[in-house]
Every structure is written in structure tokens, then in C-alpha cells.
Scaffold this motif. Structure first.
Motif, PDB file in Angstrom:
ATOM      1  N   SER A 192      34.365  36.722  46.425  1.00 55.96           N
ATOM      2  CA  SER A 192      35.521  36.959  45.537  1.00 55.96           C
ATOM      3  C   SER A 192      35.408  36.114  44.268  1.00 55.96           C
ATOM      4  N   GLU A 222      35.123  37.402  40.498  1.00 55.55           N
ATOM      5  CA  GLU A 222      36.152  36.960  39.548  1.00 55.55           C
ATOM      6  C   GLU A 222      35.507  36.333  38.305  1.00 55.55           C
ATOM      7  N   LYS A 234      33.831  39.112  36.062  1.00 55.66           N
ATOM      8  CA  LYS A 234      34.614  40.362  35.928  1.00 55.66           C
ATOM      9  C   LYS A 234      34.149  41.260  34.795  1.00 55.66           C
ATOM     10  N   GLU A 235      33.784  40.622  33.668  1.00 60.10           N
ATOM     11  CA  GLU A 235      33.404  41.429  32.490  1.00 60.10           C
ATOM     12  C   GLU A 235      32.119  42.230  32.742  1.00 60.10           C
ATOM     13  N   SER A 288      32.555  46.364  34.344  1.00 60.53           N
ATOM     14  CA  SER A 288      33.197  47.512  33.673  1.00 60.53           C
ATOM     15  C   SER A 288      32.408  48.821  33.826  1.00 60.53           C
ATOM     16  N   TRP A 305      41.077  40.769  46.995  1.00 61.91           N
ATOM     17  CA  TRP A 305      40.546  40.696  45.627  1.00 61.91           C
ATOM     18  C   TRP A 305      40.275  42.114  45.105  1.00 61.91           C
ATOM     19  N   LEU A 306      39.679  42.943  45.930  1.00 60.05           N
ATOM     20  CA  LEU A 306      39.355  44.321  45.520  1.00 60.05           C
ATOM     21  C   LEU A 306      40.632  45.090  45.163  1.00 60.05           C
ATOM     22  N   ASN A 324      43.492  43.818  44.231  1.00 60.26           N
ATOM     23  CA  ASN A 324      44.082  43.225  43.018  1.00 60.26           C
ATOM     24  C   ASN A 324      43.363  43.660  41.750  1.00 60.26           C
ATOM     25  N   HIS A 325      42.103  44.052  41.889  1.00 54.45           N
ATOM     26  CA  HIS A 325      41.303  44.403  40.706  1.00 54.45           C
ATOM     27  C   HIS A 325      40.953  45.889  40.663  1.00 54.45           C
ATOM     28  N   GLN A 326      41.812  46.707  41.298  1.00 55.14           N
ATOM     29  CA  GLN A 326      41.720  48.163  41.162  1.00 55.14           C
ATOM     30  C   GLN A 326      40.407  48.757  41.684  1.00 55.14           C
ATOM     31  N   PHE A 327      39.931  48.182  42.810  1.00 49.67           N
ATOM     32  CA  PHE A 327      38.799  48.785  43.511  1.00 49.67           C
ATOM     33  C   PHE A 327      39.311  49.432  44.789  1.00 49.67           C
ATOM     34  N   PRO A 341      35.418  51.497  41.719  1.00 52.85           N
ATOM     35  CA  PRO A 341      36.578  51.312  40.842  1.00 52.85           C
ATOM     36  C   PRO A 341      37.490  52.524  40.863  1.00 52.85           C
TER      37      PRO A 341
END
Length: 248
Positions: A103, A107, A110-111, A114, A133-134, A136-139, A161
């Protein structure tokens, strides 16, 4: 160099890599996974990232001995820092680390995610933290697998994603999404986070073995906990009840 033979765990991870993928294997150790996939002509390009000098040198040697240095780049870097934009990586594997560390790697980088179409993650523990974590980050979790090798349980989590899924024709996420989907939010229940949305539905023999073992451990703990430790006892009893429910 002879053809690479993967462990049962790494072979299971390899099975989730799409043909023609451009792969980044983070914490690649000896670069066995990308070498195996390249020898089988299953991937087009790979980066093997290693943060420790020793394993980095070993990985470089292995790739060189397999005459694959032109197609597998071995890089000494921390986490997703091994990936460059020009690599056009679409698949990332992070296997054999704790779920919290995975995670943290995601994190911190992250960049770099995309343009990634698939994450193939194999945490050794704290799977629930990684699933959170997934979420929370739209996975969206697309698949999961649990296996037993040399007396250890391993879980594999395959995630994509949400943005990719929403652009696919007639795409329907495999995991039930809540009404929050209107706001493109992913919802997993506490049980889904802990036990896995796919694994808890399939309830394979290995899944049952893992959680029965955990149940036995918790039962031993509760037997030793003094009655006056009310809060701690309740916490353990709640865990026991949740495991018993999912095993039913």
C-alpha cells in the motif's frame, strides 16, 4: 540459461499477466517472473525493480544470462521509482511483501498509476489494508486467488482502475458496487475487506483451512485471556464470530 521454473506462488501470479503486457515487477528479487514471461513470449517489455543492491546485481546477471537485457530493464530504485514514463507500463506486479508495505509503495508512486490497466498484488499479510487502499483509490478488485505453498497461505489480488472499467463497452464490475457507484465510489463490506470479495464467496478448501487455523489461534487466545480484560475479550470474540459466520 535454462528455462525458468517458477514457484507455485509466482506461477499463479504470472497467470494473471495479459499476453503482450508491458510489465513492471517491483521487488523483483532474482527477476524470475519477468524472465519466465519473456521466455514464454507472453510479454513485450519488462522492468524489474529492486531496492537492494545485492538482489539487483543477481537479477541483472540472471537477465543477462538469459540474453534478455534488451527487453528486461533491471533498475535499482525504490518502489515505483523504477518506472519511467517512456516505459509505457500497463501492468504492475508487487509480490511477496506485507500488505501495508505494498500500500505504501502504491501510495508513494500514485502518479505512475495513471496509465496502468492492471495491478497484480500478492501480500504476505494485512490483505485487508491493501484492499482498503485499492477501494480508496478507485481500483476495483477483478479477481482473487488463495493458495498454500510450503505450509504458508498466499493471497493474490488482481485490481483494475474503475476509470478503465467504466470505459469498457457493456462493462459491469465483477464485485457488487453500492449505490455510490453514481459517484464512482467503490464500496466493500468489512467482510469483503477482511476475507476478500471473491475468496469469501468461493470458500475454497484452502480458504477454509486458512481461516480455521486463524480461528484455532483466536480460541487459544480467548482461553488464556483473564475475565477482567473485558474489552480485549470482546474484540477477540467479535473476530471469532465473524470467522465462524464466513465459514458457515
Amino acid at each position: 540459461m535454462n528455462e525458468i521454473k517458477l514457484s507455485k506462488r509466482l506461477k499463479a501470479v504470472a497467470d494473471y499477466v495479459d499476453n503482450g503486457a508491458r510489465l513492471a515487477d517491483i521487488g523483483s528479487d532474482h527477476a524470475y517472473l519477468p524472465t519466465y514471461l519473456m521466455q514464454k513470449a507472453l510479454i513485450n517489455f519488462a522492468v524489474a525493480g529492486e531496492v537492494v543492491k545485492g538482489p539487483f546485481e543477481i537479477a541483472k546477471n540472471h537477465v543477462s544470462e538469459a540474453y534478455l537485457s534488451d527487453r528486461i530493464q533491471v533498475r535499482l530504485a525504490n518502489g515505483l521509482g523504477a518506472i519511467e514514463n517512456t516505459d509505457k507500463i500497463d501492468t504492475i506486479v508487487i509480490a511477496g511483501m506485507g500488505g501495508i508495505l505494498i500500500s505504501e509503495i502504491l501510495e508513494a508512486g500514485k502518479e505512475k498509476l495513471s496509465h496502468v490497466k492492471r495491478l497484480i498484488l500478492q501480500p504476505n499479510n494485512h490483505e485487508e489494508s491493501l484492499r482498503q487502499w485499492l477501494v480508496n483509490h478507485q481500483f476495483v478488485i477483478k479477481n482473487e486467488e488463495i493458495l498454500l505453498e510450503a505450509g504458508k497461505f498466499y493471497e493474490i489480488i488482481v485490481a483494475e482502475p474503475l476509470s478503465k472499467l467504466m470505459t469498457e463497452p457493456s462493462a459491469k464490475p465483477s464485485v457488487p458496487l453500492s449505490a455510490d457507484l453514481m459517484a464512482f465510489g467503490i464500496e466493500l463490506s468489512l467482510n469483503d475487506l477482511t476475507f476478500g470479495p471473491f475468496l469469501s464467496k468461493e470458500k475454497s478448501i484452502i480458504f477454509q483451512q486458512k481461516w480455521q487455523k486463524e480461528l484455532n489461534t483466536l480460541n487459544k487466545i480467548i482461553a488464556r485471556l483473564p475475565e477482567e480484560q473485558v474489552e480485549k475479550r470482546q474484540e477477540v470474540l467479535n473476530q471469532i464470530a465473524r470467522i465462524e459466520e464466513v465459514l458457515r
